[in-house]
Design an enzyme around this catalytic site. Sequence first.
Site, short mmCIF file in Angstrom:
data_model
loop_
_atom_site.label_atom_id
_atom_site.label_comp_id
_atom_site.label_asym_id
_atom_site.label_seq_id
_atom_site.Cartn_x
_atom_site.Cartn_y
_atom_site.Cartn_z
N GLU A 77 47.18 27.32 48.07
CA GLU A 77 48.51 27.19 48.68
C GLU A 77 49.13 28.54 49.02
O GLU A 77 50.17 28.60 49.67
CB GLU A 77 49.46 26.48 47.68
CG GLU A 77 49.12 25.03 47.36
CD GLU A 77 48.09 24.91 46.23
OE1 GLU A 77 47.33 25.88 45.99
OE2 GLU A 77 48.02 23.83 45.61
N TRP A 110 53.76 25.81 22.06
CA TRP A 110 52.70 25.83 23.07
C TRP A 110 51.63 26.82 22.66
O TRP A 110 51.92 27.93 22.21
CB TRP A 110 53.25 26.26 24.43
CG TRP A 110 54.06 25.21 25.11
CD1 TRP A 110 54.24 23.92 24.71
CD2 TRP A 110 54.80 25.36 26.33
NE1 TRP A 110 55.05 23.26 25.60
CE2 TRP A 110 55.40 24.12 26.60
CE3 TRP A 110 54.99 26.41 27.22
CZ2 TRP A 110 56.19 23.90 27.73
CZ3 TRP A 110 55.78 26.20 28.34
CH2 TRP A 110 56.37 24.95 28.60
N THR A 170 42.23 22.03 48.54
CA THR A 170 42.02 22.56 47.19
C THR A 170 40.78 21.88 46.59
O THR A 170 40.45 20.76 46.96
CB THR A 170 43.20 22.26 46.25
OG1 THR A 170 43.30 20.84 46.11
CG2 THR A 170 44.49 22.82 46.77
N LYS A 196 49.75 21.54 23.26
CA LYS A 196 51.03 21.40 22.58
C LYS A 196 50.79 21.08 21.12
O LYS A 196 50.23 20.05 20.80
CB LYS A 196 51.87 20.32 23.26
CG LYS A 196 52.27 20.75 24.65
CD LYS A 196 52.60 19.60 25.57
CE LYS A 196 52.57 20.09 27.00
NZ LYS A 196 51.34 19.70 27.73
P1 ADP Z 1 42.02 24.67 42.29
O1 ADP Z 1 43.51 24.47 42.11
O2 ADP Z 1 41.34 23.49 42.82
O3 ADP Z 1 41.35 25.32 41.11
P2 ADP Z 1 42.53 27.09 43.73
O4 ADP Z 1 41.47 27.96 44.17
O5 ADP Z 1 43.66 26.89 44.63
O6 ADP Z 1 41.86 25.74 43.46
O7 ADP Z 1 42.99 27.61 42.33
C1 ADP Z 1 44.21 28.24 42.12
C2 ADP Z 1 44.46 28.32 40.66
O8 ADP Z 1 43.49 29.17 40.05
C3 ADP Z 1 45.77 28.95 40.31
O9 ADP Z 1 46.82 28.01 40.40
C4 ADP Z 1 45.51 29.43 38.89
O10 ADP Z 1 45.63 28.37 37.97
C5 ADP Z 1 44.06 29.83 38.94
N1 ADP Z 1 43.94 31.28 39.13
C6 ADP Z 1 43.78 31.94 40.28
N2 ADP Z 1 43.69 33.26 40.07
C7 ADP Z 1 43.79 33.46 38.74
C8 ADP Z 1 43.78 34.61 37.88
N3 ADP Z 1 43.61 35.83 38.35
N4 ADP Z 1 43.92 34.40 36.56
C9 ADP Z 1 44.07 33.16 36.06
N5 ADP Z 1 44.10 32.05 36.80
C10 ADP Z 1 43.96 32.19 38.13
#
Ligand code: ADP
Length: 539
Positions: free
Chosen positions: A326, A439, A181, A434
């Site tokens: 993941e 929220w 990640t 918060k």
């Molecule tokens: P990192 O966690 O390092 O940013 P990732 O590429 O695994 O790398 O990112 C996944 C995260 O990106 C998700 O858990 C979510 O928070 C965000 N995410 C992915 N797609 C979307 C989307 N379409 N809209 C909003 N958030 C998104």
Amino acid sequence: MMEAPLTVGSMLERAEKFFPKKQVISQTHDKLHYLTYADIGQRTRRLMSVLHELGVQKGDRVGTLAWNHHRHLEIYFGAPGIGAVLHTINIRLSPEHIIYIINHAEDKILFIDEDVLPLIEKIQDQLTTVEAFVVMTDKSELPESGLNPLYSYEELLQSGDPTHPFIEGIDENDTAGMCYTSATTGKPKGVTYSHRGIVLHSFALGIADTAGLSESDVAMPVVPQFHVNAWGIPFASTWFGSTQVMPGPRFTPKRLAQFIEKFGVTVTAGVPTIWLGLLRELEQENYDTSSLRMVLCGGSAAPLGVIKAFEEKHNIPFYHAYGATETTPVATFSRLKSYQQDLSDEERLEERARQGILVPGLDMKIIGNNGEVKWDDQEMGELLLRGPWIADEYYKDDRSENAFIDGWLHTGDVVTVDEEGTIKIVDRTKDLIKSGGEWISSVDIENALIAHDAIFEASVVAIPDAEWQECPIACVVLNEGLAVDGMKEEIIEFLRPQFAKFWLPDDVLFFDEAPKTSVGKFLKRELREQVKAEYNLQD
Ligand code: ADP
């Protein structure tokens, strides 16, 4: 039924057999290459024999530090094709994180693009497991380099066997790929992908109600191949025999627009920042983009304004999907249901900006303060996922126990869900604001901000507040050439009718540029630091 293993190698074998004439068009540093799947097949087979020669064995990790191009595609199939593991490394991470990732994955060999060589030269001494480096250059001679031993990809391939078979007897649960990640906090976490997971995820990309990828598509993944396998598009496109366009190193919005026009791209995929850039380009020059049937956006929330501009101004269908490293990554996909077609334009847009419904094959749960949330689009909870392409641990990492609990991945994403089962990401658990026991979703305010004509980019972070616990601050980048004077008041007034009073940002700060992660998301951690510095706040 028969027990037939689902393997990555068999996907390319299918392309060789049924689509030998279809093309992969690939931009590298020096030129544009036109290859067929017959070429890619032969070259991948040569690569597999070379990997054997270099001592790579089943289970060994093969690291790549490369942009989107055909050589990278060949390693996508070549490494898993001999039972080794394709380990794509994000070249935009800090050297410190790259060293950590390579050593933690214990990469045996690294395949490197020419422009990444200087970075690897600098950290060479700290890499504890790498035995050989291969540079993926177009030139006939090896570049000057302190890396040792260093081979030329094309020279190695010359000596390879073009008939080398894909390995037999792979267990579909064996690891085919891995990716770390991009780590908005802490050290990167490794996720491994099984052959089975990658194949099933590719099926999912072919479903008509998701991306509907097929032979007739010309697919251009803009999302980097080092970021969750370019969302699995190179695997699925190869399997289905789609034409592929790989935009190569350091592409610009201009190159993307030119490629769309020149090659008749039908599907392209990337994060919102890419599409903002493309929009600007389309506004400056005329391009024929009529071939596009899908711009796929994910990685962070697709702003309403961007969807609207693509669809209404440029007549380009824009789709929103959600996932994470993941989850291989596609987990939800946003499309209107058949009976939602007569919604008003505004409602349609609102609906399309949501992250959509779960892709077939996966399972979800949303857990709020009092167990599973109601599907009322009000109650917020954390999204939990499980399924055959959802990871069940981080690679050799104690942090697994916080994210993988009782067979579910805890995504760290806070969502609401409406009665249609469509989710809307309201925040990441760590970014929620918060305020006085309630929220506030930073994402909702950001989306509203982006809809303002003067605003190019926006991010909302919390600062501590004695009375309310936390309060939101809007951080804004204005469109080029616009003056800041009077803007703060205008922006707050613009938001006022849209939100409850306590959601309104307490201040608006203007930035020339927003700090971003290596994959183009706002780096909220750094932004928060900058905002705190602005107000002289300490932790
Ligand atoms: P990192 O966690 O390092 O940013 P990732 O590429 O695994 O790398 O990112 C996944 C995260 O990106 C998700 O858990 C979510 O928070 C965000 N995410 C992915 N797609 C979307 C989307 N379409 N809209 C909003 N958030 C998104």
